[in-house]
Write an enzyme that holds these catalytic residues in place. Structure first.
Site, PDB file in Angstrom:
ATOM      1  N   LYS A   1       0.826  -1.217   0.000  1.00 17.56           N
ATOM      2  CA  LYS A   1       0.000   0.000   0.000  1.00 17.56           C
ATOM      3  C   LYS A   1       0.865   1.274   0.000  1.00 17.56           C
ATOM      4  O   LYS A   1       2.068   1.219   0.287  1.00 17.56           O
ATOM      5  CB  LYS A   1      -0.926  -0.041   1.219  1.00 17.56           C
ATOM      6  CG  LYS A   1      -2.015  -1.113   1.122  1.00 17.56           C
ATOM      7  CD  LYS A   1      -2.928  -1.063   2.360  1.00 17.56           C
ATOM      8  CE  LYS A   1      -4.110  -2.001   2.239  1.00 17.56           C
ATOM      9  NZ  LYS A   1      -4.985  -1.928   3.445  1.00 17.56           N
TER      10      LYS A   1
ATOM     11  N   TYR B   1     -12.500  -1.994  -3.601  1.00 20.50           N
ATOM     12  CA  TYR B   1     -13.099  -1.939  -2.257  1.00 20.50           C
ATOM     13  C   TYR B   1     -14.623  -1.875  -2.273  1.00 20.50           C
ATOM     14  O   TYR B   1     -15.222  -1.364  -1.339  1.00 20.50           O
ATOM     15  CB  TYR B   1     -12.500  -0.761  -1.487  1.00 20.50           C
ATOM     16  CG  TYR B   1     -11.068  -1.023  -1.018  1.00 20.50           C
ATOM     17  CD1 TYR B   1     -10.766  -2.130  -0.220  1.00 20.50           C
ATOM     18  CD2 TYR B   1     -10.025  -0.166  -1.366  1.00 20.50           C
ATOM     19  CE1 TYR B   1      -9.462  -2.378   0.207  1.00 20.50           C
ATOM     20  CE2 TYR B   1      -8.715  -0.415  -0.940  1.00 20.50           C
ATOM     21  CZ  TYR B   1      -8.448  -1.523  -0.145  1.00 20.50           C
ATOM     22  OH  TYR B   1      -7.168  -1.770   0.286  1.00 20.50           O
TER      23      TYR B   1
ATOM     24  N   PHE C   1     -15.445   4.117   7.123  1.00 17.62           N
ATOM     25  CA  PHE C   1     -14.038   4.317   6.761  1.00 17.62           C
ATOM     26  C   PHE C   1     -13.815   4.319   5.250  1.00 17.62           C
ATOM     27  O   PHE C   1     -12.698   4.566   4.783  1.00 17.62           O
ATOM     28  CB  PHE C   1     -13.140   3.259   7.429  1.00 17.62           C
ATOM     29  CG  PHE C   1     -13.432   1.832   7.049  1.00 17.62           C
ATOM     30  CD1 PHE C   1     -12.871   1.264   5.913  1.00 17.62           C
ATOM     31  CD2 PHE C   1     -14.279   1.043   7.830  1.00 17.62           C
ATOM     32  CE1 PHE C   1     -13.141  -0.057   5.560  1.00 17.62           C
ATOM     33  CE2 PHE C   1     -14.543  -0.276   7.493  1.00 17.62           C
ATOM     34  CZ  PHE C   1     -13.978  -0.826   6.350  1.00 17.62           C
TER      35      PHE C   1
ATOM     36  N   THR D   1      -5.942  -7.523  10.246  1.00 16.05           N
ATOM     37  CA  THR D   1      -6.239  -6.231   9.621  1.00 16.05           C
ATOM     38  C   THR D   1      -5.807  -5.065  10.508  1.00 16.05           C
ATOM     39  O   THR D   1      -5.198  -4.112  10.026  1.00 16.05           O
ATOM     40  CB  THR D   1      -7.750  -6.123   9.341  1.00 16.05           C
ATOM     41  OG1 THR D   1      -8.138  -7.241   8.543  1.00 16.05           O
ATOM     42  CG2 THR D   1      -8.086  -4.834   8.606  1.00 16.05           C
TER      43      THR D   1
ATOM     44  N   ASN E   1      -1.971   0.074   7.155  1.00 22.60           N
ATOM     45  CA  ASN E   1      -1.565  -1.302   7.521  1.00 22.60           C
ATOM     46  C   ASN E   1      -0.758  -2.005   6.425  1.00 22.60           C
ATOM     47  O   ASN E   1      -0.721  -3.223   6.349  1.00 22.60           O
ATOM     48  CB  ASN E   1      -2.766  -2.116   7.997  1.00 22.60           C
ATOM     49  CG  ASN E   1      -3.838  -2.284   6.933  1.00 22.60           C
ATOM     50  OD1 ASN E   1      -3.692  -1.776   5.819  1.00 22.60           O
ATOM     51  ND2 ASN E   1      -4.895  -2.998   7.259  1.00 22.60           N
TER      52      ASN E   1
ATOM     53  N   GLU F   1      -9.878  -9.425  -7.981  1.00 23.22           N
ATOM     54  CA  GLU F   1      -8.885  -8.368  -7.759  1.00 23.22           C
ATOM     55  C   GLU F   1      -7.732  -8.460  -8.771  1.00 23.22           C
ATOM     56  O   GLU F   1      -7.254  -7.432  -9.259  1.00 23.22           O
ATOM     57  CB  GLU F   1      -8.359  -8.449  -6.318  1.00 23.22           C
ATOM     58  CG  GLU F   1      -9.432  -8.041  -5.307  1.00 23.22           C
ATOM     59  CD  GLU F   1      -9.102  -8.438  -3.868  1.00 23.22           C
ATOM     60  OE1 GLU F   1      -7.988  -8.944  -3.610  1.00 23.22           O
ATOM     61  OE2 GLU F   1      -9.972  -8.233  -2.998  1.00 23.22           O
TER      62      GLU F   1
HETATM   63  P1  IDP Z   1      -8.158  -6.648   5.062  1.00 22.89           P
HETATM   64  O1  IDP Z   1      -7.303  -5.605   4.385  1.00 22.89           O
HETATM   65  O2  IDP Z   1      -7.415  -7.317   6.176  1.00 22.89           O
HETATM   66  O3  IDP Z   1      -8.781  -7.639   4.093  1.00 22.89           O
HETATM   67  P2  IDP Z   1     -10.768  -5.397   5.223  1.00 22.89           P
HETATM   68  O4  IDP Z   1     -11.773  -5.628   6.301  1.00 22.89           O
HETATM   69  O5  IDP Z   1     -11.048  -5.975   3.876  1.00 22.89           O
HETATM   70  O6  IDP Z   1      -9.346  -5.868   5.769  1.00 22.89           O
HETATM   71  O7  IDP Z   1     -10.590  -3.830   5.084  1.00 22.89           O
HETATM   72  C1  IDP Z   1      -9.911  -3.269   4.000  1.00 22.89           C
HETATM   73  C2  IDP Z   1      -9.002  -2.158   4.518  1.00 22.89           C
HETATM   74  O8  IDP Z   1      -9.803  -1.110   5.003  1.00 22.89           O
HETATM   75  C3  IDP Z   1      -8.116  -2.563   5.695  1.00 22.89           C
HETATM   76  O9  IDP Z   1      -6.923  -3.176   5.302  1.00 22.89           O
HETATM   77  C4  IDP Z   1      -7.861  -1.224   6.368  1.00 22.89           C
HETATM   78  O10 IDP Z   1      -6.831  -0.504   5.679  1.00 22.89           O
HETATM   79  C5  IDP Z   1      -9.177  -0.501   6.135  1.00 22.89           C
HETATM   80  N1  IDP Z   1     -10.083  -0.642   7.253  1.00 22.89           N
HETATM   81  C6  IDP Z   1     -10.866  -1.701   7.562  1.00 22.89           C
HETATM   82  N2  IDP Z   1     -11.613  -1.482   8.644  1.00 22.89           N
HETATM   83  C7  IDP Z   1     -11.296  -0.243   9.048  1.00 22.89           C
HETATM   84  C8  IDP Z   1     -11.726   0.572  10.157  1.00 22.89           C
HETATM   85  O11 IDP Z   1     -12.578   0.175  10.985  1.00 22.89           O
HETATM   86  N3  IDP Z   1     -11.172   1.819  10.246  1.00 22.89           N
HETATM   87  C9  IDP Z   1     -10.226   2.272   9.374  1.00 22.89           C
HETATM   88  N4  IDP Z   1      -9.815   1.538   8.318  1.00 22.89           N
HETATM   89  C10 IDP Z   1     -10.322   0.304   8.169  1.00 22.89           C
END
Ligand code: IDP
Ligand code: MG
Length: 153
Positions: free
Chosen positions: A10, A50, A58, A92, A113, A127
């Site tokens: 990222k 997404y 978010f 995550t 992350n 994807e």
């Molecule tokens: P993942 O990346 O582990 O698959 P997902 O739930 O698919 O996690 O979420 C996609 C991305 O959205 C996450 O990697 C993170 O960067 C962001 N994200 C997910 N949940 C939150 C949140 O509650 N607050 C802020 N960012 C979030």
């Protein structure tokens, strides 16, 4: 089973100079990188990538973030590569990610992350198609693991 997964380093990790370290972890595990490129994600690609998060609180920040600087997009292949990469990535929310995982070692917060990885075979196929055309996939070579496996046959 041999699987392919979509992995993205990222924008935060690109800006922090972590591309090499993250790619090393994938190579050290023994997975085969079969496609790789740096690109600036377009708003359209971000929306497709997404789409499952559309409408969540978010979501706007997530799209703004993923389009803010280049990513390094990859297709990673290997035995159980989809769940295996999720394990190497860590949870995550990096606050809960184990030390030794990419997120656990390189990030202190959810919004930054450092890595994306597909969460299942359907999302992986979807994807990969957002970011790569079939001719960009270079799988016609053998990793050490593939050579070792062949010797045992
Ligand atoms: P993942 O990346 O582990 O698959 P997902 O739930 O698919 O996690 O979420 C996609 C991305 O959205 C996450 O990697 C993170 O960067 C962001 N994200 C997910 N949940 C939150 C949140 O509650 N607050 C802020 N960012 C979030
Ligand atoms: Mg996800």
């Amino acid at each position: 089973m041999t699987e392919r997964t979509f992995i993205a380093i990222k924008p935060d990790a690109v800006q922090r100079g972590l591309i090499g370290k993250i790619i090393s972890r994938i190579e050290e595990k023994g997975y085969k990188i079969v496609a790789l490129k740096m690109l600036q994600v377009s708003p359209e690609q971000a929306a497709r990538h997404y789409e499952e998060h559309f409408g969540k609180p978010f979501y706007p920040r997530l799209v703004k973030f993923i389009t803010s600087a280049p990513i390094v997009a990859m297709v990673v292949e290997g035995n159980d590569a989809i769940s295996g990469m999720r394990q190497i990535m860590g949870k995550t929310n990096p606050v809960n990610a184990e030390v030794g995982t990419i997120r656990g070692d390189f990030s202190p917060e959810m919004s930054f992350n450092v890595i994306h990885g597909s969460d299942g075979p359907e999302s992986a196929a979807r994807e990969i198609a957002i970011y790569f055309t079939p001719d960009e996939i270079c799988a016609d070579w053998k990793t050490a693991f593939e050579i070792l496996r062949e010797k045992m046959d």
